[in-house]
Design an enzyme around this catalytic site. Sequence first.
Site: not given
Length: 287
Positions: A84, A105, A177-178, A229, A231
């Site tokens: 990732d 990335d 993200h998050g 995705n 996480n």
Amino acid sequence: MLVSATEMLNKAKAGHYAVGQFNINNLEWTKAILQTAQELNSPVILGVSEGAGKYMTGYKTVVGMVNGMLEELNITVPVALHLDHGSYDGCYKCLEAGFSSIMFDGSHYPIDENVEKTTELVKAAHEKGVSIEAEVGAIGGEEDGVVGMGECADPNECKRIADLGVDFLAAGIGNIHGKYPANWKGLSFETLDAIQQLTGELPLVLHGGTGIPADMIKKAISLGVAKINVNTECQLAFAAATRKYIEEGKDEQGKGYDPRKLLAPGFEAIKATVKEKMELFGSVDKA
Ligand code: 13P
């Protein structure tokens, strides 16, 4: 046996559902995700960030652990082991270690450099039968200490990277993200639509799957997203279940200090989170 993610994602795009990428951090997470995928007859992608790879003592350890589990748990659904947000060097290390899928990335490089490095890595990955994801437009939020601003990718740049032969493409569409901030404007479906118009059949990837409302997830899938995705949501569930167990004093009673007991509630919490996501993404019974 690990498989590349290409076939499962092409099938997902054609069938209008998405395969979940769940990031792993340790043995318990990996086992929880694999068991849930098998129970639900769903394909799955195990994501490994460079930080998590280091934490688990390196990519070779991760490959050994996952391959061992596939055999010992009799996992028959398609499973890809995917780097990732890989760096250029990280991609080569994972190809060497036996990952079946990588993400390069290059979104923080100028587009020409992203094109150059992605071209090279597409060749290296495909020579080994490994699938490769590229990224255009940085995804917002913090990952492994790197904070991105949450851009919307330029659809023409997406087309340029897609044409290099990548197997699936992550494009920033306002995702982060998050946890999402209270004033988050939501996903830019206009951008997603424009990207899909230009990239056609190529499966698109939605990063930052934690906390995106179900209706937005469904709309994104209808506009070509075939990989999502997740996480932080597994981390939150694991932490909350572990904290509850300790606060209830169970770690003081009986054999609560046994790590197998201490980590059991977190293990079950990850299983529940993964199940919920696979049901939402529509990947159940698609193995
Ligand atoms: P979340 O942590 O927001 O779920 O995002 C995961 C991700 O996109 C990993 O690449």
